[in-house]
Design a protein around this motif. Structure first.
Motif, PDB file in Angstrom:
ATOM      1  N   THR A  67       0.817  -1.217   0.000  1.00 28.90           N
ATOM      2  CA  THR A  67       0.000   0.000   0.000  1.00 28.90           C
ATOM      3  C   THR A  67       0.851   1.267   0.000  1.00 28.90           C
ATOM      4  O   THR A  67       0.298   2.361   0.107  1.00 28.90           O
ATOM      5  CB  THR A  67      -0.920   0.015   1.236  1.00 28.90           C
ATOM      6  OG1 THR A  67      -0.121  -0.005   2.430  1.00 28.90           O
ATOM      7  CG2 THR A  67      -1.857  -1.181   1.225  1.00 28.90           C
ATOM      8  N   ASP A  68       2.156   1.138  -0.101  1.00 23.27           N
ATOM      9  CA  ASP A  68       3.045   2.301  -0.070  1.00 23.27           C
ATOM     10  C   ASP A  68       3.275   2.792  -1.492  1.00 23.27           C
ATOM     11  O   ASP A  68       3.955   2.143  -2.284  1.00 23.27           O
ATOM     12  CB  ASP A  68       4.370   1.928   0.592  1.00 23.27           C
ATOM     13  CG  ASP A  68       5.217   3.149   0.928  1.00 23.27           C
ATOM     14  OD1 ASP A  68       4.978   4.222   0.335  1.00 23.27           O
ATOM     15  OD2 ASP A  68       6.114   3.026   1.787  1.00 23.27           O
ATOM     16  N   ARG A  69       2.712   3.948  -1.830  1.00 22.39           N
ATOM     17  CA  ARG A  69       2.823   4.478  -3.181  1.00 22.39           C
ATOM     18  C   ARG A  69       3.548   5.824  -3.185  1.00 22.39           C
ATOM     19  O   ARG A  69       3.291   6.693  -4.009  1.00 22.39           O
ATOM     20  CB  ARG A  69       1.434   4.590  -3.827  1.00 22.39           C
ATOM     21  CG  ARG A  69       0.703   3.244  -3.875  1.00 22.39           C
ATOM     22  CD  ARG A  69      -0.485   3.286  -4.807  1.00 22.39           C
ATOM     23  NE  ARG A  69      -0.120   3.489  -6.197  1.00 22.39           N
ATOM     24  CZ  ARG A  69       0.363   2.548  -7.008  1.00 22.39           C
ATOM     25  NH1 ARG A  69       0.544   1.313  -6.570  1.00 22.39           N
ATOM     26  NH2 ARG A  69       0.672   2.833  -8.262  1.00 22.39           N
ATOM     27  N   PRO A 220       5.943   3.612  -7.611  1.00 28.51           N
ATOM     28  CA  PRO A 220       6.110   3.637  -6.153  1.00 28.51           C
ATOM     29  C   PRO A 220       7.543   3.309  -5.727  1.00 28.51           C
ATOM     30  O   PRO A 220       8.167   2.398  -6.268  1.00 28.51           O
ATOM     31  CB  PRO A 220       5.134   2.557  -5.680  1.00 28.51           C
ATOM     32  CG  PRO A 220       4.091   2.487  -6.740  1.00 28.51           C
ATOM     33  CD  PRO A 220       4.828   2.733  -8.022  1.00 28.51           C
ATOM     34  N   GLY A 221       8.039   4.074  -4.767  1.00 31.82           N
ATOM     35  CA  GLY A 221       9.353   3.829  -4.202  1.00 31.82           C
ATOM     36  C   GLY A 221      10.515   4.444  -4.956  1.00 31.82           C
ATOM     37  O   GLY A 221      11.647   4.440  -4.459  1.00 31.82           O
ATOM     38  N   VAL A 222      10.259   4.998  -6.123  1.00 38.16           N
ATOM     39  CA  VAL A 222      11.336   5.525  -6.955  1.00 38.16           C
ATOM     40  C   VAL A 222      11.840   6.860  -6.390  1.00 38.16           C
ATOM     41  O   VAL A 222      11.064   7.695  -5.931  1.00 38.16           O
ATOM     42  CB  VAL A 222      10.858   5.701  -8.408  1.00 38.16           C
ATOM     43  CG1 VAL A 222      11.804   6.588  -9.207  1.00 38.16           C
ATOM     44  CG2 VAL A 222      10.719   4.340  -9.083  1.00 38.16           C
ATOM     45  N   ILE A 223      13.150   7.040  -6.419  1.00 38.86           N
ATOM     46  CA  ILE A 223      13.764   8.352  -6.245  1.00 38.86           C
ATOM     47  C   ILE A 223      14.053   8.863  -7.651  1.00 38.86           C
ATOM     48  O   ILE A 223      14.937   8.341  -8.337  1.00 38.86           O
ATOM     49  CB  ILE A 223      15.053   8.275  -5.414  1.00 38.86           C
ATOM     50  CG1 ILE A 223      14.760   7.733  -4.018  1.00 38.86           C
ATOM     51  CG2 ILE A 223      15.711   9.658  -5.319  1.00 38.86           C
ATOM     52  CD1 ILE A 223      16.009   7.505  -3.168  1.00 38.86           C
ATOM     53  N   ASN A 224      13.278   9.825  -8.102  1.00 33.20           N
ATOM     54  CA  ASN A 224      13.369  10.282  -9.488  1.00 33.20           C
ATOM     55  C   ASN A 224      14.216  11.547  -9.583  1.00 33.20           C
ATOM     56  O   ASN A 224      14.101  12.449  -8.764  1.00 33.20           O
ATOM     57  CB  ASN A 224      11.983  10.560 -10.059  1.00 33.20           C
ATOM     58  CG  ASN A 224      12.028  10.777 -11.567  1.00 33.20           C
ATOM     59  OD1 ASN A 224      12.193   9.827 -12.330  1.00 33.20           O
ATOM     60  ND2 ASN A 224      11.901  12.031 -11.999  1.00 33.20           N
ATOM     61  N   LEU A 249       0.072   8.019  -6.983  1.00 27.30           N
ATOM     62  CA  LEU A 249       1.339   8.168  -6.283  1.00 27.30           C
ATOM     63  C   LEU A 249       1.263   9.334  -5.305  1.00 27.30           C
ATOM     64  O   LEU A 249       0.509  10.282  -5.512  1.00 27.30           O
ATOM     65  CB  LEU A 249       2.471   8.410  -7.276  1.00 27.30           C
ATOM     66  CG  LEU A 249       2.707   7.305  -8.315  1.00 27.30           C
ATOM     67  CD1 LEU A 249       3.711   7.764  -9.364  1.00 27.30           C
ATOM     68  CD2 LEU A 249       3.165   6.023  -7.649  1.00 27.30           C
ATOM     69  N   THR A 250       2.072   9.271  -4.255  1.00 29.10           N
ATOM     70  CA  THR A 250       2.146  10.341  -3.272  1.00 29.10           C
ATOM     71  C   THR A 250       3.561  10.896  -3.268  1.00 29.10           C
ATOM     72  O   THR A 250       4.475  10.269  -2.728  1.00 29.10           O
ATOM     73  CB  THR A 250       1.793   9.832  -1.858  1.00 29.10           C
ATOM     74  OG1 THR A 250       0.479   9.282  -1.869  1.00 29.10           O
ATOM     75  CG2 THR A 250       1.871  10.957  -0.845  1.00 29.10           C
ATOM     76  N   PRO A 251       3.770  12.063  -3.877  1.00 31.00           N
ATOM     77  CA  PRO A 251       5.108  12.649  -3.853  1.00 31.00           C
ATOM     78  C   PRO A 251       5.486  13.087  -2.437  1.00 31.00           C
ATOM     79  O   PRO A 251       4.698  13.738  -1.747  1.00 31.00           O
ATOM     80  CB  PRO A 251       4.980  13.863  -4.779  1.00 31.00           C
ATOM     81  CG  PRO A 251       3.781  13.579  -5.626  1.00 31.00           C
ATOM     82  CD  PRO A 251       2.848  12.818  -4.731  1.00 31.00           C
ATOM     83  N   VAL A 252       6.689  12.708  -1.998  1.00 31.41           N
ATOM     84  CA  VAL A 252       7.170  13.054  -0.662  1.00 31.41           C
ATOM     85  C   VAL A 252       8.614  13.532  -0.766  1.00 31.41           C
ATOM     86  O   VAL A 252       9.314  13.264  -1.743  1.00 31.41           O
ATOM     87  CB  VAL A 252       7.106  11.839   0.295  1.00 31.41           C
ATOM     88  CG1 VAL A 252       5.671  11.411   0.532  1.00 31.41           C
ATOM     89  CG2 VAL A 252       7.945  10.669  -0.232  1.00 31.41           C
ATOM     90  N   THR A 253       9.057  14.255   0.254  1.00 29.58           N
ATOM     91  CA  THR A 253      10.459  14.625   0.344  1.00 29.58           C
ATOM     92  C   THR A 253      11.271  13.424   0.838  1.00 29.58           C
ATOM     93  O   THR A 253      10.707  12.424   1.303  1.00 29.58           O
ATOM     94  CB  THR A 253      10.655  15.789   1.312  1.00 29.58           C
ATOM     95  OG1 THR A 253      10.282  15.370   2.626  1.00 29.58           O
ATOM     96  CG2 THR A 253       9.809  17.003   0.897  1.00 29.58           C
ATOM     97  N   LEU A 254      12.572  13.541   0.785  1.00 32.88           N
ATOM     98  CA  LEU A 254      13.419  12.478   1.326  1.00 32.88           C
ATOM     99  C   LEU A 254      13.230  12.350   2.831  1.00 32.88           C
ATOM    100  O   LEU A 254      13.247  11.236   3.371  1.00 32.88           O
ATOM    101  CB  LEU A 254      14.883  12.742   0.987  1.00 32.88           C
ATOM    102  CG  LEU A 254      15.250  12.668  -0.496  1.00 32.88           C
ATOM    103  CD1 LEU A 254      16.720  13.034  -0.696  1.00 32.88           C
ATOM    104  CD2 LEU A 254      14.959  11.293  -1.080  1.00 32.88           C
ATOM    105  N   ASP A 255      13.055  13.475   3.521  1.00 35.49           N
ATOM    106  CA  ASP A 255      12.750  13.408   4.953  1.00 35.49           C
ATOM    107  C   ASP A 255      11.524  12.547   5.206  1.00 35.49           C
ATOM    108  O   ASP A 255      11.501  11.704   6.109  1.00 35.49           O
ATOM    109  CB  ASP A 255      12.506  14.809   5.515  1.00 35.49           C
ATOM    110  CG  ASP A 255      13.784  15.520   5.935  1.00 35.49           C
ATOM    111  OD1 ASP A 255      14.808  14.837   6.126  1.00 35.49           O
ATOM    112  OD2 ASP A 255      13.753  16.754   6.079  1.00 35.49           O
TER     113      ASP A 255
END
Length: 265
Positions: A67-69, A220-224, A249-255
């Motif tokens: 479920t982690d997108r 999901p999970g990619v660092i683009n 997808l849910t865009p997030v910061t590295l933090d």
């Protein structure tokens, strides 16, 4: 160890004072002030922490699960002022979470947007990590120059945006060695950030090519990896946003992706 040339507590007070004077830059969802039409309150930036040396970990992909997108959109360099401006507008207009990896040598591109970016940094929508000051190949430098590249760029980020870049650094061109990573860890850069997806736009590309890379790698999970260097992306922000929404997808910061914080560095 080189002497740091920036009084970080003074810079923090400057950052907080600047943020308090800003208007119209609140993060969506902030509680509005008591006066109708007044700008949303922006939380103060945390005190700039000292370095926390430790072993270095190389990151090229985020956590994944059924479920982690989440996806981390990272943007390097900043050679083109109009592209930097476009990315800043994109973040402010959409609320999308981004991680910028700027070089201080391109201060002319970034500094004009500090009044907009500081509140976005304060709310956690935008993160800024270390990409060295001049974007030189660290493999070709001695340890003293490697330290200078990282420390000078962090000083510039603190001066301009009020936060440290630690514990993240991205080596220019992705070139690094265990010795470079170990030195970075001694300076508090315990996470070397690479990538496993890219718009492949470090050089000029066509819109069709960039969107082809986006369809391939925005998962999901990619660092683009993207670059604020060439104008192709400027006409594609809405298409990229639509693709992210279609794929839920849910865009997030590295933090946000790795559970770190600017308050601790």
């Amino acid at each position: 160890m080189l002497r740091r040339t920036v009084d970080r507590r003074s810079l923090l007070m400057l950052a907080v004072g600047t943020a308090a004077l800003l208007s119209g830059c609140g993060h969506p969802g902030d509680t509005p002030g008591p006066t109708p039409g007044a700008p949303a309150a922006v939380p103060p930036l945390p005190p700039v922490p000292g370095p926390h040396p430790g072993p270095n970990q190389v990151l090229s992909h985020g956590p994944t699960g059924a479920t982690d997108r989440r996806i981390a959109l990272t943007v390097d360099d900043g050679t083109a002022p109009d592209v930097v401006a476009g990315y800043v507008d994109f973040a402010q207009r959409t609320g999308i979470h981004l991680t910028f990896s700027p070089n201080g040598t391109y201060n002319r591109s970034w500094a004009p947007h500090a009044p907009v970016l500081r509140p976005l940094v304060a709310t956690g929508q935008v993160q800024i990590i270390n990409h060295t000051f001049t974007h030189r190949d660290l493999r070709k430098l001695g340890d003293a120059d490697r330290r200078t590249e990282l420390e000078r760029n962090d000083d510039w980020v603190v001066t301009t945006f009020g936060v440290t870049t630690r514990p993240y650094y991205r080596p220019p061109f992705g070139f690094h060695t265990p010795a470079i990573d170990a030195l970075a860890g001694e300076l508090g850069y315990t996470r070397t950030v690479l990538w496993d997806g890219s718009f492949s736009d470090s050089e000029t590309v066509t819109p069709e090519f960039l969107m082809g890379m986006a369809r391939k790698y925005l998962q999901p999970g990619v660092i683009n990896l993207g670059h604020a260097n060439h104008p192709t992306i400027l006409g594609l922000f809405d298409q990229v946003t639509d693709l992210i929404r279609q794929r839920q997808l849910t865009p997030v910061t590295l933090d946000e992706m790795f559970g770190t914080s600017r308050a601790t560095g």
